[in-house]
Design a protein around this motif. Structure first.
Motif, PDB file in Angstrom:
ATOM      1  N   LEU A  19     -17.453  44.987 112.437  1.00  0.00           N
ATOM      2  CA  LEU A  19     -18.648  44.944 111.588  1.00  0.00           C
ATOM      3  C   LEU A  19     -19.421  43.682 111.912  1.00  0.00           C
ATOM      4  O   LEU A  19     -18.833  42.603 112.019  1.00  0.00           O
ATOM      5  CB  LEU A  19     -18.266  44.965 110.109  1.00  0.00           C
ATOM      6  CG  LEU A  19     -17.454  46.175 109.630  1.00  0.00           C
ATOM      7  CD1 LEU A  19     -17.044  46.005 108.173  1.00  0.00           C
ATOM      8  CD2 LEU A  19     -18.246  47.467 109.818  1.00  0.00           C
ATOM      9  N   ASP A  20     -20.733  43.810 112.049  1.00  0.00           N
ATOM     10  CA  ASP A  20     -21.541  42.695 112.513  1.00  0.00           C
ATOM     11  C   ASP A  20     -22.659  42.374 111.532  1.00  0.00           C
ATOM     12  O   ASP A  20     -23.687  43.047 111.497  1.00  0.00           O
ATOM     13  CB  ASP A  20     -22.125  43.027 113.894  1.00  0.00           C
ATOM     14  CG  ASP A  20     -22.937  41.871 114.487  1.00  0.00           C
ATOM     15  OD1 ASP A  20     -22.719  40.718 114.064  1.00  0.00           O
ATOM     16  OD2 ASP A  20     -23.778  42.139 115.355  1.00  0.00           O
ATOM     17  N   ASP A  21     -22.423  41.380 110.665  1.00  0.00           N
ATOM     18  CA  ASP A  21     -23.464  40.843 109.790  1.00  0.00           C
ATOM     19  C   ASP A  21     -24.104  41.936 108.928  1.00  0.00           C
ATOM     20  O   ASP A  21     -25.316  42.085 108.867  1.00  0.00           O
ATOM     21  CB  ASP A  21     -24.527  40.153 110.646  1.00  0.00           C
ATOM     22  CG  ASP A  21     -25.347  39.143 109.845  1.00  0.00           C
ATOM     23  OD1 ASP A  21     -24.825  38.587 108.870  1.00  0.00           O
ATOM     24  OD2 ASP A  21     -26.524  38.926 110.207  1.00  0.00           O
ATOM     25  N   ILE A  22     -23.272  42.718 108.234  1.00  0.00           N
ATOM     26  CA  ILE A  22     -23.793  43.849 107.469  1.00  0.00           C
ATOM     27  C   ILE A  22     -24.067  43.457 106.022  1.00  0.00           C
ATOM     28  O   ILE A  22     -23.458  42.551 105.463  1.00  0.00           O
ATOM     29  CB  ILE A  22     -22.838  45.051 107.517  1.00  0.00           C
ATOM     30  CG1 ILE A  22     -21.509  44.723 106.830  1.00  0.00           C
ATOM     31  CG2 ILE A  22     -22.597  45.519 108.948  1.00  0.00           C
ATOM     32  CD1 ILE A  22     -20.661  45.945 106.585  1.00  0.00           C
ATOM     33  N   ASN A  23     -25.002  44.197 105.419  1.00  0.00           N
ATOM     34  CA  ASN A  23     -25.369  44.002 104.027  1.00  0.00           C
ATOM     35  C   ASN A  23     -25.443  45.350 103.328  1.00  0.00           C
ATOM     36  O   ASN A  23     -25.971  46.322 103.888  1.00  0.00           O
ATOM     37  CB  ASN A  23     -26.735  43.307 103.908  1.00  0.00           C
ATOM     38  CG  ASN A  23     -26.692  41.860 104.339  1.00  0.00           C
ATOM     39  OD1 ASN A  23     -26.424  40.964 103.536  1.00  0.00           O
ATOM     40  ND2 ASN A  23     -26.957  41.614 105.613  1.00  0.00           N
ATOM     41  N   LEU A  24     -24.907  45.409 102.116  1.00  0.00           N
ATOM     42  CA  LEU A  24     -24.931  46.649 101.335  1.00  0.00           C
ATOM     43  C   LEU A  24     -24.842  46.299  99.866  1.00  0.00           C
ATOM     44  O   LEU A  24     -24.030  45.466  99.463  1.00  0.00           O
ATOM     45  CB  LEU A  24     -23.748  47.543 101.728  1.00  0.00           C
ATOM     46  CG  LEU A  24     -23.566  48.845 100.937  1.00  0.00           C
ATOM     47  CD1 LEU A  24     -24.702  49.819 101.235  1.00  0.00           C
ATOM     48  CD2 LEU A  24     -22.214  49.484 101.259  1.00  0.00           C
ATOM     49  N   PHE A 214     -25.439  48.858 109.828  1.00  0.00           N
ATOM     50  CA  PHE A 214     -26.131  49.917 109.101  1.00  0.00           C
ATOM     51  C   PHE A 214     -27.494  50.154 109.739  1.00  0.00           C
ATOM     52  O   PHE A 214     -28.301  49.234 109.873  1.00  0.00           O
ATOM     53  CB  PHE A 214     -26.301  49.544 107.626  1.00  0.00           C
ATOM     54  CG  PHE A 214     -25.030  49.599 106.831  1.00  0.00           C
ATOM     55  CD1 PHE A 214     -24.321  50.791 106.711  1.00  0.00           C
ATOM     56  CD2 PHE A 214     -24.527  48.467 106.210  1.00  0.00           C
ATOM     57  CE1 PHE A 214     -23.137  50.848 105.987  1.00  0.00           C
ATOM     58  CE2 PHE A 214     -23.354  48.518 105.488  1.00  0.00           C
ATOM     59  CZ  PHE A 214     -22.649  49.713 105.379  1.00  0.00           C
ATOM     60  N   ARG A 215     -27.763  51.402 110.090  1.00  0.00           N
ATOM     61  CA  ARG A 215     -29.055  51.753 110.683  1.00  0.00           C
ATOM     62  C   ARG A 215     -30.056  52.165 109.624  1.00  0.00           C
ATOM     63  O   ARG A 215     -31.266  52.004 109.807  1.00  0.00           O
ATOM     64  CB  ARG A 215     -28.883  52.861 111.722  1.00  0.00           C
ATOM     65  CG  ARG A 215     -27.998  52.482 112.895  1.00  0.00           C
ATOM     66  CD  ARG A 215     -28.077  53.509 113.992  1.00  0.00           C
ATOM     67  NE  ARG A 215     -29.339  53.457 114.697  1.00  0.00           N
ATOM     68  CZ  ARG A 215     -29.553  52.780 115.833  1.00  0.00           C
ATOM     69  NH1 ARG A 215     -28.562  52.086 116.367  1.00  0.00           N
ATOM     70  NH2 ARG A 215     -30.716  52.797 116.414  1.00  0.00           N
ATOM     71  N   GLN A 216     -29.577  52.749 108.518  1.00  0.00           N
ATOM     72  CA  GLN A 216     -30.468  53.128 107.426  1.00  0.00           C
ATOM     73  C   GLN A 216     -29.645  53.328 106.167  1.00  0.00           C
ATOM     74  O   GLN A 216     -28.533  53.861 106.215  1.00  0.00           O
ATOM     75  CB  GLN A 216     -31.241  54.415 107.758  1.00  0.00           C
ATOM     76  CG  GLN A 216     -32.306  54.773 106.720  1.00  0.00           C
ATOM     77  CD  GLN A 216     -33.166  55.956 107.144  1.00  0.00           C
ATOM     78  OE1 GLN A 216     -32.934  56.564 108.193  1.00  0.00           O
ATOM     79  NE2 GLN A 216     -34.167  56.290 106.347  1.00  0.00           N
ATOM     80  N   ILE A 217     -30.198  52.893 105.031  1.00  0.00           N
ATOM     81  CA  ILE A 217     -29.593  53.089 103.717  1.00  0.00           C
ATOM     82  C   ILE A 217     -30.685  53.645 102.812  1.00  0.00           C
ATOM     83  O   ILE A 217     -31.714  52.996 102.598  1.00  0.00           O
ATOM     84  CB  ILE A 217     -29.038  51.776 103.141  1.00  0.00           C
ATOM     85  CG1 ILE A 217     -28.008  51.149 104.096  1.00  0.00           C
ATOM     86  CG2 ILE A 217     -28.415  52.015 101.768  1.00  0.00           C
ATOM     87  CD1 ILE A 217     -27.573  49.747 103.689  1.00  0.00           C
TER      88      ILE A 217
END
Length: 357
Positions: A19-24, A214-217
């Motif tokens: 996982l690379d610097d993800i935000n959710l 994440f490409r799209q949320i």
């Protein structure tokens, strides 16, 4: 109802980044489906949230409390998180009641009452309380696993592909029961899955995870109807891609002149639409004519491969498209039909989709 925040999280196994610097962010009381293929990092994300794996950087915040971050580490049992695994993970030597009550912090005299309450919540009869896991169907076992995860009243429930081992009919009914139970309990939930239909039907938001990012949320209808790029469009359901030339508000392609959803720049583009947007009519009654190349019949519907007659390119090749039609009376291979497009389409720069062909 607890908000969950993943902030700039990175994690890997040894020298291999996952996982690379993800935000959710998951809103309290809502369900988010993390959708990705094998090796995309879905289960790794759940392990980080649950506390089974330490991130190399970033923070995990549950209900405003940092449970993982620089100088902060809360052990899994103190995070208030329930976890439902793919195979349920029930203890074979314990009864259904024993499995559900396992780990409850309350006095034992209250356990039976809580067990019966949870069995009702997950649509299982009280008569199953004294059975053992090997006396249950796969769907019943998954519902017991959910009841066990909900028993202590967790801030968050993590679902790691819990329906994937079930047959089609059982998967649908178990998924519906799980969704009702989570909403009735007011639980915040994260489901990871590789099943597009499951993600779209189960969740309030869908997060597409590919290549460790994440490409799209977005909500299901937005992410299906307005994918941010051609890669998401092709990954999330069936996508028909044909070349075209765009101008203000419209695009011209082998299917005719079509309205476009969103901003359209002038020039060469790739047009994206869904197979269900293509409507078949009698020859000469649609926007263009086409010939049925082949048919895949599924009972409730059929996918029709078509060669568009007006879509012949300079090298003599025809543009092929797919339509999804009702399964009652689909056309036959070799049949000539009319073709129309319902609703606006999406367009993407040609360079962004060249690697998909």
């Amino acid at each position: 109802m607890s908000d969950i925040q993943i902030r700039d999280v990175s994690v890997g196994y040894g020298a291999t980044p996952v996982l690379d610097d993800i935000n959710l962010t998951v809103r309290g009381g809502s369900t988010t489906a993390v959708l990705g293929g094998s090796g995309s990092g879905k289960t790794t994300l759940l392990r980080v949230i649950a506390g089974f794996l330490r991130p190399s950087r970033g923070e995990v915040v549950v209900d405003g409390r940092v449970v993982a971050g620089p100088g902060v580490w809360v052990s899994p049992e103190k995070r208030g998180i329930g976890y439902v695994r793919q195979e349920g993970g029930l203890f074979p030597h314990l009864s259904v009641a024993g499995n559900i009550a396992f780990g409850l912090p309350w006095p034992r005299r209250r356990h039976r009452e809580r067990v019966l309450e949870l069995l009702d919540l997950v649509d299982l009869p009280a008569a199953l309380a004294d059975r053992h896991p090997d006396q249950l169907s796969g769907g019943q076992q998954q519902r017991v696993a959910l009841a066990r995860a909900l028993a202590p009243g967790p801030d968050l429930v993590l679902l790691d592909e819990p329906f994937s081992s079930l047959d089609t009919a059982l998967r649908a009914s178990t998924r519906e029961a799980t969704s009702r139970a989570l909403r009735t309990a007011g639980a915040t939930a994260i489901l990871v899955t590789h099943d597009q239909g499951e993600a779209l039907s189960f969740a309030d938001e869908v997060a597409i995870l590919r290549g460790g990012a994440f490409r799209q949320i977005a909500p299901p209808r937005v992410i299906y109807g307005e994918p941010v790029d051609a890669l998401v469009a092709a990954f999330l359901g069936d996508a028909v891609l044909v070349p075209g030339t765009a101008d203000t508000g419209a695009v011209r392609c082998a299917l005719g002149r079509l309205p476009v959803r969103g901003f359209v720049a002038h020039g060469e583009v790739e047009v994206m639409l869904r197979p269900e947007q293509i409507v078949l009519t009698d020859p000469g009654q649609g926007m263009v004519d086409a010939v049925v190349r082949s048919l895949a019949y599924f009972g409730h519907d059929a996918v029709v491969e078509l060669d568009v007659e007006t879509g012949v390119s300079a090298d003599g090749a025809q543009h092929g498209v797919r339509a999804r039609v009702a399964g009652l009376a689909p056309p036959s291979p070799g049949q000539r039909v009319g073709l129309s497009v319902v609703g606006p389409v999406r367009v993407y720069p040609r360079a962004d989709v060249s690697h998909l062909s």
